[in-house]
Design an enzyme around this catalytic site. Structure first.
Site, short mmCIF file in Angstrom:
data_model
loop_
_atom_site.label_atom_id
_atom_site.label_comp_id
_atom_site.label_asym_id
_atom_site.label_seq_id
_atom_site.Cartn_x
_atom_site.Cartn_y
_atom_site.Cartn_z
N ASP A 124 0.85 -1.20 0.00
CA ASP A 124 0.00 0.00 0.00
C ASP A 124 0.88 1.24 0.00
O ASP A 124 1.23 1.78 1.05
CB ASP A 124 -0.91 0.00 1.23
CG ASP A 124 -1.88 1.17 1.25
OD1 ASP A 124 -1.87 1.98 0.28
OD2 ASP A 124 -2.64 1.31 2.23
N ASN A 156 0.55 4.62 2.33
CA ASN A 156 0.95 4.84 3.73
C ASN A 156 2.46 5.05 3.88
O ASN A 156 2.97 5.13 5.01
CB ASN A 156 0.49 3.68 4.62
CG ASN A 156 1.10 2.33 4.21
OD1 ASN A 156 2.18 2.27 3.64
ND2 ASN A 156 0.40 1.25 4.51
N ASP A 198 10.21 -9.71 23.66
CA ASP A 198 11.55 -9.14 23.54
C ASP A 198 12.22 -8.98 24.91
O ASP A 198 11.55 -8.77 25.93
CB ASP A 198 11.43 -7.77 22.85
CG ASP A 198 12.75 -7.18 22.46
OD1 ASP A 198 13.49 -7.84 21.72
OD2 ASP A 198 13.05 -6.04 22.88
N HIS A 216 15.76 -8.76 30.98
CA HIS A 216 15.85 -7.45 31.60
C HIS A 216 14.71 -7.15 32.57
O HIS A 216 14.58 -6.02 33.06
CB HIS A 216 15.93 -6.36 30.53
CG HIS A 216 17.19 -6.44 29.72
ND1 HIS A 216 18.37 -5.91 30.16
CD2 HIS A 216 17.45 -7.03 28.53
CE1 HIS A 216 19.32 -6.15 29.27
NE2 HIS A 216 18.78 -6.82 28.26
N GLU A 257 12.81 -13.87 24.18
CA GLU A 257 14.18 -13.67 23.70
C GLU A 257 15.09 -13.40 24.90
O GLU A 257 15.09 -12.30 25.45
CB GLU A 257 14.25 -12.50 22.72
CG GLU A 257 15.66 -12.21 22.26
CD GLU A 257 15.99 -10.72 22.19
OE1 GLU A 257 16.81 -10.34 21.34
OE2 GLU A 257 15.44 -9.94 22.99
N ASP A 270 19.10 -9.32 14.83
CA ASP A 270 20.09 -8.77 15.75
C ASP A 270 21.49 -9.32 15.51
O ASP A 270 22.40 -9.03 16.29
CB ASP A 270 19.68 -9.06 17.20
CG ASP A 270 18.49 -8.22 17.65
OD1 ASP A 270 18.40 -7.06 17.21
OD2 ASP A 270 17.67 -8.72 18.43
#
Length: 624
Positions: free
Chosen positions: A52, A55, A255, A259, A284, A354
């Site tokens: 599209d 956008n 994610d 942490h 992860e 990553d």
């Protein structure tokens, strides 16, 4: 597909197996959805396909590069682009599509990059306008006719699942003097620089990665780190994710799980799974390894499985970089599977967004093919990074971020890797040994690896040669039924005698896969039951005993014996007919070759056996 061509004896039975599976999938799921037969395809939305163009500019046109030269800016991929390529993905054999976070992002640059990856969230209850048809679709949960709704509908129509990437640890970095501004459906509720309600931690950045407190409380790379002790934050993030699940999301990839403390994840997963019991969740824990105490504890106690970085790194060293240890590096990881309570549900991969792509390590396409064929047939749930089947890579700066995220530019259905994935995805879906079974090494040198996957009477035998020279194996135990079989990849014919394959010739870089599917388990209700927590020794067998006919009516001689997966995992499919739609009591017992049985030291467990469905029971042995 012609099942004879993929080497399975009694091809007519495969149709029956799949019809049974499809029937069950459409019925009530009583626990997390069965993902072990899936093939996951991970898409960075902005770099897949532009469906599209309207956008592309987004709220700030300066963040879009139509020439696709600035790797830090948006290049136009969107949800409509994924919809338009679903037939391609289905032909590839993909059964689950994992997309980078879809949440509304900050419209700003930081470190010369826009948040094309989706990890700098501004509002968890709105969708990034760059992914959909216009600003009117941003308020996703007020409508049911958005591009996202059409994506869900198109996926589910094809029997495919959507995996949504989420991040609970942080929001956004300092971009133009604004850091960590968080919105609740357009209403500002938190600001890192004016944090009067304590939504964020304020301890500076991590400077000692061996300090667990710092890892869980300090900022990661300048990102505003949420304060999980604030119940308002916890209610907000859980409430937002539940809205996405209500829209049809089937699974979550989470994610940066290392942490945040494990108690947060236990609460998060309990609430999410109470809201949608059939959601599958994996996290992860970057560069986790089975010898690492904390990531294994997380995988066993958090309520979610994890991405298998340990296996990924070993495969990259052995096959991508030609490591001296070769396949022994990979086998060393498999040997530690007993440490996990669910090694067969670890999500396996060879590269991601990553790290440099596999070929950026210096590997050629044949080495990549070996690596992919390995994760498609070994234990775990394989995840392919978008474009792998097209050998997509850009080696600028060694292929490091952002060059590991090139634009998808080829859709060739005839590449050797595309064909391997297509065939092996079918094997994964149909063969219980590949979905659920244990794994036994039958031959290994640095250059040659042969293993067999087993579950009940189903088998999958795999042999691969990483060297540039042909090799010959005099005799390999396959445990396949005697007779003629075919390799699912090459259609080469093989004869098995006494369960062995004599004089196996492996050409340079060749892979042989032979799949045999046994009789399916049938019953009015099927319970897939798994128990961990007792490291069994050779000769020991774990069984289930209970107060119903299917579990022996407490008669040890009629106990239901489970299948060995690894020293710490026993699994089985129990058919319930007479006891369906009833509550049953049960416990576990270990039979030994020499000595009396060992009984679990606890009162009986009690479970409701629903009618006409598949249930998953997960238990941990209690020794007392």
């Amino acid at each position: 597909m012609d099942t004879q061509k993929i080497g399975e004896v009694e091809p007519h039975s495969q149709i029956e197996v799949q019809e049974k599976e499809d029937e069950f999938v459409n019925l009530l799921q009583l626990s997390d959805i069965e993902f072990r037969g899936e093939t996951i395809y991970f898409i960075v939305v902005d770099r897949f396909f532009n469906g599209d163009p309207d956008n592309d500019d987004g709220p700030d046109p300066s963040l879009y590069d139509p020439e696709r030269q600035d790797w830090g800016k948006y290049w136009g991929g969107d949800l409509q682009g994924i919809i338009e390529k679903l037939d391609y993905l289905q032909q590839l054999g993909v059964t689950a599509v994992w997309v980078t976070p879809l949440f509304e992002q900050v419209e700003a640059m930081a470190w010369e990059a826009a948040p094309i990856h989706g990890y700098w969230t501004r509002d968890f209850k709105r969708i990034n306008p760059r992914w959909v048809a216009g600003e009117h679709e941003v308020r996703l949960f007020e409508r049911n006719d958005t591009t996202f709704d059409r994506l869900i509908e198109a996926l589910h129509k094809r029997g495919m699942k959507l995996v949504l990437d989420i991040v609970c640890n942080h929001s956004s970095p300092d971009a133009g003097g604004i850091k960590g501004q968080l919105f609740d459906d357009g209403k500002l509720i938190a600001d890192y620089n004016d944090d009067k309600d304590h939504w964020y931690h304020h301890y500076g950045e991590v400077n000692n990665w061996d300090d667990e407190w710092q890892v869980q409380n300090c900022d990661l790379a300048g990102l505003a780190t949420f304060n999980e002790n604030n119940v308002r934050y916890r209610n907000y993030i859980k409430g937002a994710i539940k809205l996405w699940l209500d829209k049809g999301v089937d699974a979550l990839r989470v994610d940066t799980v290392k942490h945040m403390p494990i108690w947060f994840w236990q609460e998060f997963n309990s609430d999410i799974q109470a809201h949608k019991p059939d959601v599958f969740v994996f996290g992860e824990w970057i560069y986790s390894h089975p010898l690492g105490e904390r990531p294994v504890e997380f995988a066993n106690y958090s309520g979610m499985t994890i991405l298998d970085f340990g296996l990924c790194v070993a495969i990259r060293k052995a096959l991508g970089q030609g490591g001296v240890g070769g396949f022994h590096l990979i086998e060393d990881v498999f040997k530690e599977d007993w440490r996990y309570r669910g090694a067969t549900e670890l999500v396996t991969f060879v590269d991601n967004h990553d790290m440099p792509r596999f070929q950026s390590l210096g590997a050629d396409g044949e080495a990549l093919r070996l690596a992919v064929d390995l994760i498609m047939t070994c234990r775990g749930i394989p995840c392919l990074y978008y474009g792998t089947e097209q050998y997509l890579h850009d080696d600028t700066d060694g292929g490091n971020d952002p060059y590991n995220r090139p634009m998808m530019d080829r859709w060739d259905t005839d590449t050797p890797l595309f064909q391997d994935i297509r065939v092996l995805s079918e094997v994964r879906r149909r063969n219980p040994a590949v979905k659920w079974g244990g794994q036994w090494t039958r031959y290994i040198t640095p250059d040659v690896f042969a293993y067999v996957r087993k579950y009940r009477d189903s088998r999958c035998f795999v042999a691969m040669n990483r060297s540039h020279e042909a090799v010959r194996l005099e005799a390999v135990l396959t445990e396949l039924p005697d007779g003629a079989h075919r390799c699912v990849l090459s259609e080469a014919a093989f004869t098995i005698q006494d369960g062995r394959l004599e004089k196996l010739e492996l050409a340079p870089r060749q892979v042989v896969v032979i799949s045999f599917v046994g009789r399916p388990v049938r019953g009015r209700e099927i319970v897939r039951i798994q128990v961990n927590g007792f490291r069994t020794q050779p000769g020991e067998v774990v069984a289930v005993i209970g107060d119903c006919p299917e579990l022996g009516d407490w008669d040890l001689s009629r106990a239901f014996r489970l299948e060995y997966i690894n020293d710490n995992t026993w699994f089985g499919e129990i058919p319930f007919n007479k006891s369906a739609n009833q509550i049953v009591a049960y416990k576990y017992v270990i039979f030994r070759e020499n000595g009396p049985p060992i009984n679990e030291n606890r009162t009986s467990r009690r479970r409701f056996v629903p009618d006409k469905s598949i249930a998953k029971w997960r238990d941990v042995w209690e020794e007392g």
